[in-house]
Design a protein around this motif. Structure first.
Motif, mmCIF file in Angstrom:
data_model
loop_
_atom_site.group_PDB
_atom_site.id
_atom_site.type_symbol
_atom_site.label_atom_id
_atom_site.label_comp_id
_atom_site.label_asym_id
_atom_site.label_seq_id
_atom_site.Cartn_x
_atom_site.Cartn_y
_atom_site.Cartn_z
ATOM 1 N N THR A 277 0.834 -1.269 -0.049
ATOM 2 C CA THR A 277 -0.061 0.086 0.025
ATOM 3 C C THR A 277 0.997 1.345 0.126
ATOM 4 O OG1 THR A 277 -1.447 -0.937 1.207
ATOM 5 C CG2 THR A 277 -1.708 1.303 1.118
ATOM 6 N N ALA A 278 0.380 2.074 -0.972
ATOM 7 C CA ALA A 278 1.402 3.352 -0.870
ATOM 8 C C ALA A 278 1.275 4.441 0.121
ATOM 9 C CB ALA A 278 0.973 4.210 -2.313
ATOM 10 N N ILE A 279 2.027 4.685 0.837
ATOM 11 C CA ILE A 279 2.072 5.688 2.116
ATOM 12 C C ILE A 279 2.124 7.123 1.394
ATOM 13 C CG2 ILE A 279 3.160 6.342 4.123
ATOM 14 C CD1 ILE A 279 1.794 3.608 4.206
ATOM 15 N N VAL A 280 3.123 7.570 0.840
ATOM 16 C CA VAL A 280 3.481 8.842 0.524
ATOM 17 C C VAL A 280 4.552 8.782 -0.635
ATOM 18 C CG1 VAL A 280 5.266 9.329 1.956
ATOM 19 C CG2 VAL A 280 3.866 11.245 1.325
ATOM 20 N N THR A 281 4.447 9.802 -1.509
ATOM 21 C CA THR A 281 5.379 10.072 -2.582
ATOM 22 C C THR A 281 6.034 11.312 -2.526
ATOM 23 O OG1 THR A 281 4.052 8.799 -4.399
ATOM 24 C CG2 THR A 281 5.802 10.421 -4.958
ATOM 25 N N VAL A 282 7.372 11.172 -2.184
ATOM 26 C CA VAL A 282 7.956 12.509 -1.894
ATOM 27 C C VAL A 282 9.236 12.888 -3.180
ATOM 28 C CG1 VAL A 282 9.871 13.413 -0.131
ATOM 29 C CG2 VAL A 282 8.227 11.619 0.721
ATOM 30 N N THR A 283 9.278 13.881 -3.565
ATOM 31 C CA THR A 283 9.932 14.247 -4.613
ATOM 32 C C THR A 283 10.852 15.269 -4.267
ATOM 33 O OG1 THR A 283 8.306 15.688 -5.558
ATOM 34 C CG2 THR A 283 8.004 13.666 -6.291
ATOM 35 N N ALA A 284 12.211 15.203 -5.052
ATOM 36 C CA ALA A 284 13.176 16.278 -4.726
ATOM 37 C C ALA A 284 13.342 17.146 -5.907
ATOM 38 C CB ALA A 284 14.330 15.598 -4.307
ATOM 39 N N GLY B 243 10.129 8.007 -6.004
ATOM 40 C CA GLY B 243 9.964 8.330 -4.480
ATOM 41 C C GLY B 243 8.919 8.130 -3.996
ATOM 42 N N LYS B 244 8.151 7.128 -4.418
ATOM 43 C CA LYS B 244 6.770 6.568 -3.585
ATOM 44 C C LYS B 244 7.233 5.656 -2.566
ATOM 45 C CE LYS B 244 3.958 3.774 -5.911
ATOM 46 N NZ LYS B 244 2.653 3.726 -6.690
ATOM 47 N N ILE B 245 6.807 5.850 -1.515
ATOM 48 C CA ILE B 245 7.103 4.673 -0.329
ATOM 49 C C ILE B 245 5.535 3.979 -0.040
ATOM 50 C CG2 ILE B 245 7.377 4.835 2.239
ATOM 51 C CD1 ILE B 245 9.033 7.510 1.962
ATOM 52 N N SER B 246 6.027 2.722 0.218
ATOM 53 C CA SER B 246 4.818 1.855 0.455
ATOM 54 C C SER B 246 5.316 0.755 1.428
ATOM 55 C CB SER B 246 4.605 1.104 -0.818
ATOM 56 O OG SER B 246 4.215 1.917 -2.087
ATOM 57 N N THR B 247 4.317 0.278 2.002
ATOM 58 C CA THR B 247 4.690 -0.913 3.158
ATOM 59 C C THR B 247 5.134 -2.044 2.253
ATOM 60 O OG1 THR B 247 2.124 -1.485 2.735
ATOM 61 C CG2 THR B 247 2.607 0.148 4.423
ATOM 62 N N ALA B 248 5.934 -2.791 2.963
ATOM 63 C CA ALA B 248 6.370 -3.857 2.444
ATOM 64 C C ALA B 248 5.975 -5.047 3.111
ATOM 65 C CB ALA B 248 8.111 -3.915 2.543
ATOM 66 N N VAL B 249 5.134 -5.005 4.226
ATOM 67 C CA VAL B 249 4.839 -6.066 5.052
ATOM 68 C C VAL B 249 3.368 -5.701 5.357
ATOM 69 C CG1 VAL B 249 7.095 -6.615 6.062
ATOM 70 C CG2 VAL B 249 5.437 -5.195 7.081
ATOM 71 N N CYS B 250 2.930 -6.623 5.969
ATOM 72 C CA CYS B 250 1.244 -6.317 6.578
ATOM 73 C C CYS B 250 1.316 -7.270 7.984
ATOM 74 C CB CYS B 250 0.172 -7.058 5.702
ATOM 75 S SG CYS B 250 -1.236 -7.056 6.121
ATOM 76 N N SER C 25 18.737 14.665 1.540
ATOM 77 C CA SER C 25 17.775 13.657 2.343
ATOM 78 C C SER C 25 16.807 14.488 2.908
ATOM 79 C CB SER C 25 18.749 13.027 3.084
ATOM 80 O OG SER C 25 19.341 13.721 4.184
ATOM 81 N N CYS C 26 15.779 13.812 3.652
ATOM 82 C CA CYS C 26 14.625 14.266 4.401
ATOM 83 C C CYS C 26 14.239 13.411 5.459
ATOM 84 C CB CYS C 26 13.513 14.746 3.660
ATOM 85 S SG CYS C 26 12.727 13.778 2.679
ATOM 86 N N THR C 27 13.609 13.715 6.266
ATOM 87 C CA THR C 27 12.976 12.642 7.277
ATOM 88 C C THR C 27 11.574 12.548 6.955
ATOM 89 O OG1 THR C 27 14.570 13.363 8.990
ATOM 90 C CG2 THR C 27 12.661 12.196 9.798
ATOM 91 N N VAL C 28 10.964 11.271 7.034
ATOM 92 C CA VAL C 28 9.585 11.108 6.843
ATOM 93 C C VAL C 28 9.179 10.291 8.036
ATOM 94 C CG1 VAL C 28 7.755 9.776 5.632
ATOM 95 C CG2 VAL C 28 9.912 10.754 4.317
ATOM 96 N N VAL C 29 8.023 10.734 8.639
ATOM 97 C CA VAL C 29 7.475 10.270 9.984
ATOM 98 C C VAL C 29 6.083 9.579 9.544
ATOM 99 C CG1 VAL C 29 6.769 10.467 12.461
ATOM 100 C CG2 VAL C 29 8.807 12.046 11.357
ATOM 101 N N VAL C 30 5.987 8.179 9.846
ATOM 102 C CA VAL C 30 4.648 7.597 9.474
ATOM 103 C C VAL C 30 4.276 7.219 10.943
ATOM 104 C CG1 VAL C 30 3.533 5.797 8.267
ATOM 105 C CG2 VAL C 30 5.782 6.633 7.591
#
Length: 219
Positions: free
Chosen positions: A13-20, A59-66, A91-96
């Motif tokens: 599942t896609a969480i967020v897309t972060v672009t630079a 840059g799309k961050i997704s879950t790799a486990v359930c 770099s940047c910090t992503v807090v989920v």
């Protein structure tokens, strides 16, 4: 950068897309390419697998486990890096933050309780306070007796034994109703038994009566 997601998300599942943005794009040719990588990820303890993944090109961050479990871990901190064709990196910090869902039943401090009440207490009298905890955040609890709820997945049960202590609130009653007529001889010696008049007292022992054994449910 903080993002909120529910704990029941499946793997992939896609969480967020972060672009630079690369200020050197005009100098890097007609098709400059940024590569995204997770420099800091979170590892699942049971499987040893990374919990999140990132697409290198988007840059799309997704879950790799359930599945994510807020009751175990409510916040994940990731470090995302973008690298240009010349090897320069930002770099940047992503807090989920994992949003809570009502997926854990309430937990009683004990599975069985013995509660005592005194006979004649008013209906509004507080007999006991039974502590219960719900791991789900900001959840309003409701209580019911043995009828309970049909959805047992979110219901915690405890057995409550209610005992009533007897109060001395009944006058003794003769087995035979008065008046009582007794005939004796005129020369009966002093101290002789004239008659035995049995009486009964509803408040006599045993002073404890088991009134109710019930199962209480909380949701």
């Amino acid at each position: 950068m903080s993002h909120h997601y529910h704990s029941y998300l499946s793997s992939g599942t896609a969480i967020v897309t972060v672009t630079a943005h690369d200020a050197d794009e005009p100098l890097e040719g007609p098709a400059p390419q940024l590569v995204y990588t997770l420099q800091k990820n979170v590892i699942e303890e049971t499987s040893g697998r990374a919990i999140f993944t990132v697409e290198r090109d988007s840059g799309k961050i997704s879950t790799a486990v359930c599945c994510l479990d807020r009751e175990r871990t409510g916040t994940y901190t990731l470090l995302l890096a973008a690298t240009d064709a010349g090897g320069l990196q930002g770099s940047c910090t992503v807090v989920v933050e994992v949003r809570d869902v009502n997926d854990v039943p309430p937990q009683w401090a004990r599975r069985e309780w013995a509660v005592w009440a005194v006979e004649g207490q008013p209906a509004s009298a507080v007999l006991a306070t039974l502590p219960v905890n719900d791991p789900d955040r900001a959840n309003e609890l409701a209580f019911r007796g043995s009828s309970g709820w049909s959805d047992h997945e979110r219901v915690g049960e405890a057995r409550v034994i209610l005992r009533v202590l007897d109060a001395n609130d009944n006058a003794p009653v003769f087995v035979r109703q008065p008046p009582h007529t007794v005939t004796v001889r005129e020369d009966l010696p002093v101290g002789s038994v004239v008659a035995t008049l049995p009486a009964a007292d509803l408040d006599a022992k045993p002073p404890i009566r088991l009134v109710q054994r019930d199962v209480w449910n909380v949701d």
